[in-house]
Design an enzyme around this catalytic site. Structure first.
Site, mmCIF file in Angstrom:
data_model
loop_
_atom_site.group_PDB
_atom_site.id
_atom_site.type_symbol
_atom_site.label_atom_id
_atom_site.label_comp_id
_atom_site.label_asym_id
_atom_site.label_seq_id
_atom_site.Cartn_x
_atom_site.Cartn_y
_atom_site.Cartn_z
ATOM 1 N N PRO A 148 -3.732 12.436 3.110
ATOM 2 C CA PRO A 148 -4.240 12.430 4.559
ATOM 3 C C PRO A 148 -3.636 11.410 5.282
ATOM 4 O O PRO A 148 -3.007 10.592 5.014
ATOM 5 C CB PRO A 148 -5.794 12.076 4.283
ATOM 6 N N TYR A 185 0.670 -1.219 0.116
ATOM 7 C CA TYR A 185 0.102 -0.002 0.042
ATOM 8 C C TYR A 185 0.976 1.201 0.066
ATOM 9 O O TYR A 185 0.607 2.111 -0.999
ATOM 10 C CB TYR A 185 -1.041 0.009 1.082
HETATM 11 P P1 NDP Z 1 -13.478 4.152 0.693
HETATM 12 O O1 NDP Z 1 -13.402 2.976 0.886
HETATM 13 O O2 NDP Z 1 -14.482 4.906 1.814
HETATM 14 O O3 NDP Z 1 -13.647 4.826 -0.750
HETATM 15 C C1 NDP Z 1 -13.146 4.246 -1.584
HETATM 16 C C2 NDP Z 1 -13.726 4.710 -2.942
HETATM 17 O O4 NDP Z 1 -12.894 4.088 -4.243
HETATM 18 C C3 NDP Z 1 -15.175 4.258 -3.228
HETATM 19 O O5 NDP Z 1 -15.854 5.068 -3.706
HETATM 20 C C4 NDP Z 1 -15.007 3.078 -4.226
HETATM 21 O O6 NDP Z 1 -15.865 2.821 -5.095
HETATM 22 C C5 NDP Z 1 -13.521 3.612 -5.121
HETATM 23 N N1 NDP Z 1 -12.962 2.623 -5.588
HETATM 24 C C6 NDP Z 1 -12.336 1.321 -5.039
HETATM 25 N N2 NDP Z 1 -11.849 0.602 -5.939
HETATM 26 C C7 NDP Z 1 -12.359 1.218 -6.961
HETATM 27 C C8 NDP Z 1 -12.337 0.475 -8.398
HETATM 28 N N3 NDP Z 1 -11.572 -0.884 -8.710
HETATM 29 N N4 NDP Z 1 -12.816 1.199 -9.495
HETATM 30 C C9 NDP Z 1 -13.547 2.234 -9.209
HETATM 31 N N5 NDP Z 1 -13.555 2.611 -8.084
HETATM 32 C C10 NDP Z 1 -13.096 2.382 -7.014
HETATM 33 O O7 NDP Z 1 -11.928 5.016 1.257
HETATM 34 P P2 NDP Z 1 -11.565 6.491 1.416
HETATM 35 O O8 NDP Z 1 -12.432 7.682 1.028
HETATM 36 O O9 NDP Z 1 -10.837 6.533 2.680
HETATM 37 O O10 NDP Z 1 -10.402 6.515 0.352
HETATM 38 C C11 NDP Z 1 -10.419 7.381 -0.783
HETATM 39 C C12 NDP Z 1 -8.782 7.611 -1.203
HETATM 40 O O11 NDP Z 1 -8.354 8.344 0.146
HETATM 41 C C13 NDP Z 1 -8.034 6.638 -1.322
HETATM 42 O O12 NDP Z 1 -7.165 6.789 -2.555
HETATM 43 C C14 NDP Z 1 -7.384 6.097 -0.202
HETATM 44 O O13 NDP Z 1 -6.042 5.641 -0.486
HETATM 45 C C15 NDP Z 1 -7.107 7.804 0.233
HETATM 46 N N6 NDP Z 1 -6.559 7.654 1.647
HETATM 47 C C16 NDP Z 1 -7.573 7.298 2.657
HETATM 48 C C17 NDP Z 1 -7.068 7.612 3.764
HETATM 49 C C18 NDP Z 1 -8.014 7.054 5.019
HETATM 50 O O14 NDP Z 1 -7.533 7.098 6.127
HETATM 51 N N7 NDP Z 1 -9.325 6.809 4.863
HETATM 52 C C19 NDP Z 1 -5.947 8.301 4.052
HETATM 53 C C20 NDP Z 1 -5.142 8.743 3.299
HETATM 54 C C21 NDP Z 1 -5.496 8.391 1.892
HETATM 55 P P3 NDP Z 1 -16.694 1.629 -5.636
HETATM 56 O O15 NDP Z 1 -16.380 0.834 -4.467
HETATM 57 O O16 NDP Z 1 -18.221 2.038 -5.757
HETATM 58 O O17 NDP Z 1 -16.032 1.202 -6.868
HETATM 59 C C1 8X3 Z 2 -4.515 5.799 4.549
HETATM 60 C C2 8X3 Z 2 -3.877 6.248 5.796
HETATM 61 O O1 8X3 Z 2 -1.970 5.606 7.502
HETATM 62 O O2 8X3 Z 2 -3.689 4.010 6.981
HETATM 63 O O3 8X3 Z 2 -3.731 5.996 3.545
HETATM 64 O O4 8X3 Z 2 -1.995 4.331 5.388
HETATM 65 S S1 8X3 Z 2 -2.828 5.070 6.400
#
Ligand code: NDP
Ligand code: 8X3
Length: 251
Positions: free
Chosen positions: A182, A152
């Site tokens: 984030p 990851y």
């Molecule tokens: P969620 O799991 O809540 O949302 C993930 C989103 O990505 C969903 O809308 C999902 O939609 C979409 N997605 C996943 N796989 C696919 C795919 N194969 N094709 C199209 N869409 C896809 O997670 P977050 O909102 O937390 O994550 C959003 C971003 O933020 C990511 O890039 C994550 O790495 C990043 N992030 C998150 C953090 C956290 O602590 N939550 C911290 C740092 C970064 P669907 O399943 O409908 O396709």
């Molecule tokens: C999501 C934040 O710390 O779980 O990207 O990797 S962490």
């Protein structure tokens, strides 16, 4: 349609969903993307009161689905002013020797290759118009590596590199490129990482007040509404209780 158009990937949940809502409330029309069609339809119903909404249902891992979906956009939706490359997730949290190869494929294919496929489909229009803004959702995992985060973290380090490369290569066209990185945000992220295990997912946020998806959405709104001469290039956002990937002050 006279508002700016934002295309948000991963608009069905978490950060992407909150971003879609905040942008809709602040003078953007929206192309909302994701795989879960019912959620996209629900979002469209909700946001149609405040802006125009077009939905695209595709899997970012599938190159031809991505290309076909974006080239299917009706003429009035073709000018994507702001691309939010948000779709992504972690799959698993294991020492590298115990990692699941399918999890590795998923993270590289979604977080890295998916982001590239969507960008490849959207960038030519921005280049032709010599304007646009790409916001890449990275992570603190793209700045630091933590134990068991191996692949990851690698995928998010790749997003960091792609973000910097994009900024350089698109600079001649006046296209803005921003990374938002984030720390801990409470979304479906940990549920996906731990394959639906709610106990494990809840532990990630226990004893702290994590960021909300709305916190990140407001930051994205800030960066995409700066004056033409201002580009916020790279931001790390933590909850106050977090100082690094591994330093988290839990009560
Ligand atoms: P969620 O799991 O809540 O949302 C993930 C989103 O990505 C969903 O809308 C999902 O939609 C979409 N997605 C996943 N796989 C696919 C795919 N194969 N094709 C199209 N869409 C896809 O997670 P977050 O909102 O937390 O994550 C959003 C971003 O933020 C990511 O890039 C994550 O790495 C990043 N992030 C998150 C953090 C956290 O602590 N939550 C911290 C740092 C970064 P669907 O399943 O409908 O396709
Ligand atoms: C999501 C934040 O710390 O779980 O990207 O990797 S962490």
């Amino acid at each position: 349609m006279s508002k700016r158009i934002a295309l948000v990937t991963g608009a069905t949940s978490g950060i992407g969903l909150a971003t879609a809502k905040v942008l809709a409330d602040n003078n953007f029309d929206l192309i909302a993307c994701g795989r879960r069609k019912e959620r996209l339809e629900q979002l469209k119903q909700e946001l149609t009161k405040v802006c125009h909404v077009h939905t695209l249902c595709f899997d970012v891992r599938d190159k031809s689905e991505v290309t076909n979906a974006i080239s299917s956009l009706p003429t009035e939706w073709r000018q994507v002013d702001v691309l939010i490359n948000n779709a992504g997730n972690a799959h698993g949290l294991s020492p590298i020797d115990k990692g699941d190869v399918d999890d590795w494929d998923a993270m590289i294919d979604i977080n890295v290759k998916g982001l590239l496929y969507v960008s490849k489909a959207v960038m030519p229009g921005m280049v032709e118009r010599k304007s646009g803004h790409i916001v890449n959702i990275g992570s603190i995992a793209g700045k630091e590596v933590y134990s068991n985060g191996n692949v990851y973290c690698a995928s998010k380090h790749a997003v960091d590199a792609i973000n910097n490369g994009m900024r350089m290569d698109l600079n001649p066209y006046g296209i803005k490129v921003t990374a938002i990185n984030p720390g801990l945000v409470e979304t479906e992220f940990s549920l996906v990482r731990f394959k639906g295990d709610e106990n494990k997912a809840n532990q990630v946020y226990s004893g702290i007040k994590p960021l909300t998806p709305g916190d990140i959405a407001e930051t994205i709104l800030f960066v995409v509404t700066r004056p033409a001469h201002v580009n916020v290039s790279d931001l790390i956002i933590f909850p106050t209780a977090q100082a690094s990937s591994t330093i988290v002050n839990r009560s």
